[in-house]
Scaffold this active site. Structure first.
Site, PDB file in Angstrom:
ATOM      1  N   CYS A  43      42.711 -29.285   1.640  1.00 55.97           N
ATOM      2  CA  CYS A  43      41.900 -29.885   0.578  1.00 55.97           C
ATOM      3  C   CYS A  43      41.889 -28.989  -0.661  1.00 55.97           C
ATOM      4  CB  CYS A  43      40.483 -30.080   1.122  1.00 55.97           C
ATOM      5  SG  CYS A  43      39.284 -30.622  -0.093  1.00 55.97           S
ATOM      6  N   SER A  45      39.444 -27.834  -2.099  1.00 50.29           N
ATOM      7  CA  SER A  45      38.450 -26.767  -1.974  1.00 50.29           C
ATOM      8  C   SER A  45      39.043 -25.532  -1.281  1.00 50.29           C
ATOM      9  CB  SER A  45      37.224 -27.266  -1.203  1.00 50.29           C
ATOM     10  OG  SER A  45      36.628 -28.329  -1.922  1.00 50.29           O
ATOM     11  N   HIS A  48      40.872 -23.770  -4.005  1.00 44.43           N
ATOM     12  CA  HIS A  48      39.985 -23.016  -4.895  1.00 44.43           C
ATOM     13  C   HIS A  48      39.789 -21.593  -4.365  1.00 44.43           C
ATOM     14  CE1 HIS A  48      38.566 -26.041  -7.720  1.00 44.43           C
ATOM     15  NE2 HIS A  48      38.253 -26.874  -6.760  1.00 44.43           N
ATOM     16  N   HIS A  64      38.373 -27.144   6.322  1.00 41.66           N
ATOM     17  CA  HIS A  64      37.013 -27.660   6.503  1.00 41.66           C
ATOM     18  C   HIS A  64      37.056 -29.166   6.681  1.00 41.66           C
ATOM     19  CE1 HIS A  64      38.088 -28.057   2.333  1.00 41.66           C
ATOM     20  NE2 HIS A  64      37.265 -29.083   2.265  1.00 41.66           N
ATOM     21  N   CYS A 169      36.207 -34.910   4.976  1.00 41.83           N
ATOM     22  CA  CYS A 169      35.978 -34.378   3.621  1.00 41.83           C
ATOM     23  C   CYS A 169      36.372 -35.363   2.529  1.00 41.83           C
ATOM     24  CB  CYS A 169      36.649 -33.034   3.382  1.00 41.83           C
ATOM     25  SG  CYS A 169      36.256 -32.413   1.720  1.00 41.83           S
TER      26      CYS A 169
HETATM   27  N1  APR Z   1      44.732 -34.469 -16.108  1.00 36.99           N
HETATM   28  C1  APR Z   1      44.943 -35.470 -15.203  1.00 36.99           C
HETATM   29  N2  APR Z   1      45.151 -35.239 -13.892  1.00 36.99           N
HETATM   30  C2  APR Z   1      45.161 -33.965 -13.470  1.00 36.99           C
HETATM   31  C3  APR Z   1      44.953 -32.871 -14.367  1.00 36.99           C
HETATM   32  C4  APR Z   1      44.733 -33.174 -15.740  1.00 36.99           C
HETATM   33  N3  APR Z   1      44.529 -32.210 -16.622  1.00 36.99           N
HETATM   34  N4  APR Z   1      44.989 -31.733 -13.633  1.00 36.99           N
HETATM   35  C5  APR Z   1      45.205 -32.100 -12.357  1.00 36.99           C
HETATM   36  N5  APR Z   1      45.314 -33.431 -12.247  1.00 36.99           N
HETATM   37  C6  APR Z   1      45.490 -34.230 -11.030  1.00 36.99           C
HETATM   38  C7  APR Z   1      46.578 -33.740 -10.097  1.00 36.99           C
HETATM   39  O1  APR Z   1      47.848 -34.260 -10.438  1.00 36.99           O
HETATM   40  C8  APR Z   1      46.093 -34.261  -8.733  1.00 36.99           C
HETATM   41  O2  APR Z   1      46.581 -35.564  -8.485  1.00 36.99           O
HETATM   42  O3  APR Z   1      44.284 -34.126 -10.268  1.00 36.99           O
HETATM   43  C9  APR Z   1      44.566 -34.307  -8.876  1.00 36.99           C
HETATM   44  C10 APR Z   1      43.823 -33.238  -8.069  1.00 36.99           C
HETATM   45  O4  APR Z   1      44.017 -33.498  -6.744  1.00 36.99           O
HETATM   46  P1  APR Z   1      44.103 -32.388  -5.566  1.00 36.99           P
HETATM   47  O5  APR Z   1      44.626 -31.111  -6.113  1.00 36.99           O
HETATM   48  O6  APR Z   1      44.795 -33.049  -4.423  1.00 36.99           O
HETATM   49  O7  APR Z   1      42.566 -32.101  -5.215  1.00 36.99           O
HETATM   50  P2  APR Z   1      41.544 -32.904  -4.289  1.00 36.99           P
HETATM   51  O8  APR Z   1      41.650 -32.402  -2.891  1.00 36.99           O
HETATM   52  O9  APR Z   1      41.642 -34.371  -4.540  1.00 36.99           O
HETATM   53  O10 APR Z   1      40.153 -32.341  -4.845  1.00 36.99           O
HETATM   54  C11 APR Z   1      39.780 -32.540  -6.186  1.00 36.99           C
HETATM   55  O11 APR Z   1      37.431 -32.436  -5.776  1.00 36.99           O
HETATM   56  O12 APR Z   1      35.949 -31.848  -4.107  1.00 36.99           O
HETATM   57  C12 APR Z   1      36.669 -31.421  -5.162  1.00 36.99           C
HETATM   58  O13 APR Z   1      37.048 -29.115  -4.613  1.00 36.99           O
HETATM   59  C13 APR Z   1      37.664 -30.345  -4.844  1.00 36.99           C
HETATM   60  O14 APR Z   1      37.712 -29.676  -7.088  1.00 36.99           O
HETATM   61  C14 APR Z   1      38.446 -30.365  -6.108  1.00 36.99           C
HETATM   62  C15 APR Z   1      38.499 -31.839  -6.484  1.00 36.99           C
HETATM   63 ZN    ZN Z   2      37.337 -30.702   1.094  1.00 36.92          ZN
END
Ligand code: APR
Ligand code: ZN
Length: 366
Positions: A43, A45, A48, A64, A169
């Site tokens: 995930c 998180s 991060h 998690h 999650c």
């Molecule tokens: N503009 C548009 N899309 C973006 C940008 C941006 N500037 N930066 C990143 N993205 C897109 C990525 O291409 C990706 O599809 O945002 C998405 C982020 O997805 P993941 O990295 O898979 O993260 P995810 O597990 O979905 O979690 C997202 O939610 O709970 C929180 O901690 C978690 O902060 C995290 C967020």
């Molecule tokens: Zn998560």
């Protein structure tokens, strides 16, 4: 019972990779269960933490978002049996504080799981006699995990473990933000910025709620294709024209907009995507200590509601079984959240893929 040894993905607190090593997992204590993990999603998180954006005690067993089979019950556990299939909860509410008693366990005032320890402040994990901490008191990137019994939610046996893991999650976070936090109603227009595991789950929740139109925004074209399959009616590649396009499609702003990245540029833009009186829902979490500016005068004049969402405002014991049932009934296309099923040894490759942003979730299978 004796302790188990378990292969686990461990973050040492420095660098941006996990190390696969063996740990000792002690027997569950009173009120706890030992779970043989079968699947763990990777995930945002977890990322991060590896990228140094969030501090946790280390060494840390990452993961998690997990599911598995109950293998041993601690003293006094009722309501679960050895052999039960379970999805794990990372917001391990005490059940007794005023917020838990009021039906908002995500706001538990006695929470310890965010400190990566059990409710009594200790850990069941160790390596060569040294304490190891389970990320968010789950530590699902390990063959074994010990959690409070209330953090193991029984899932139907016909539900695949990888799907059960995601319910723990991203699915709960995303769909919960729609149904519990924003309380989206049929016919409302919606925008979702960021289409990773969380954003795609938000899109599925919006379709369930009957929202229309549903506009997905991502910088990655591959994600937009998934977004359309998840329920988006419009998919916009993030660029300078995005804001205008949203205004055009919605005729002056959506009823509700969700940020699912945790990005310090896209979060303050969120209110501009909603109409007067609309709601902006913060789901993506930024690096620790981020101070993000909003145009407060604009928010006041336009009467915008900002909703900060944590774990989808969920009641896991109520919501996880609902999502499982909807999946089994063919009403939630959760399979599209999974791009790769991998062995634990490939965890670092999965984190690299997540940083690149081209694919949806990787799920470790044990
Ligand atoms: N503009 C548009 N899309 C973006 C940008 C941006 N500037 N930066 C990143 N993205 C897109 C990525 O291409 C990706 O599809 O945002 C998405 C982020 O997805 P993941 O990295 O898979 O993260 P995810 O597990 O979905 O979690 C997202 O939610 O709970 C929180 O901690 C978690 O902060 C995290 C967020
Ligand atoms: Zn998560």
């Amino acid at each position: 019972m004796t302790a188990r040894t378990s292969a686990a993905a461990i973050y040492s607190g420095t660098g941006d990779e996990v190390e696969i090593d063996r740990i000792e997992v002690a027997a569950p204590r009173r009120g706890e269960v030992l779970v043989r993990m079968r699947a763990s999603g990777i995930c945002g998180s977890d990322r991060h933490v590896l990228d140094g954006e969030w501090n946790v005690p280390s060494p840390t067993v990452m993961g998690h978002e997990g599911a598995g089979i109950v293998e041993e019950l601690g003293e006094g556990v009722t309501g679960l049996a050895v052999g039960d299939h379970v999805a794990l909860v990372w917001n391990q509410a005490c059940g007794g504080c005023v917020n838990c008693q009021s039906g908002t366990p995500w706001a538990c005032t006695d929470l310890r799981s965010n400190e990566c320890v059990m409710p009594d402040g200790t850990t069941r994990l160790s390596r060569s006699g040294e304490d190891v901490f389970p990320y968010l008191a789950v530590g699902s990137m390990s063959e074994y995990a010990v959690v409070p019994a209330s953090a193991a939610i029984r899932m139907p046996e016909e539900l695949p473990f990888d799907i059960a893991a995601l319910i723990g999650c991203s699915v709960n976070t995303g769909i919960g933000a729609v149904l519990n936090n924003a309380r989206v109603t049929s016919g409302e227009s919606a925008v979702v910025v960021g289409c990773g595991g969380v954003g795609l789950s938000i899109l599925m929740g919006l379709r369930l709620a009957g929202a229309h139109p549903i506009i997905a925004v991502d910088r990655n074209p591959g994600k937009l294709e998934l977004a359309l399959r998840a329920g988006a009616t419009h998919a916009l590649l993030a660029d300078d024209a995005t804001a205008d396009e949203i205004q055009r499609i919605t005729g002056g702003g959506a009823d509700v907009a969700f940020e699912a990245i945790g990005n310090s540029r896209t979060i303050p833009e969120l209110p501009s995507h909603v109409r007067v009186g609309g709601r902006a829902v913060l789901v993506g979490m930024p690096p620790e200590g981020s101070m993000i500016p909003f145009d407060v005068l604009d928010l006041c004049y336009r009467g915008i509601t900002i909703i900060a969402s944590n774990y989808g405002g969920s009641v896991p014991a109520r919501d996880f079984p609902r999502y499982a049932a909807l999946y089994l009934a063919g009403r939630l296309p959760l399979d599209l959240l999974i791009s790769n099923r991998i062995p634990l040894e490939e965890a670092n490759g999965a984190f690299a893929a997540m940083r690149a942003g081209a694919e949806a979730r990787s799920v470790v299978l044990f």
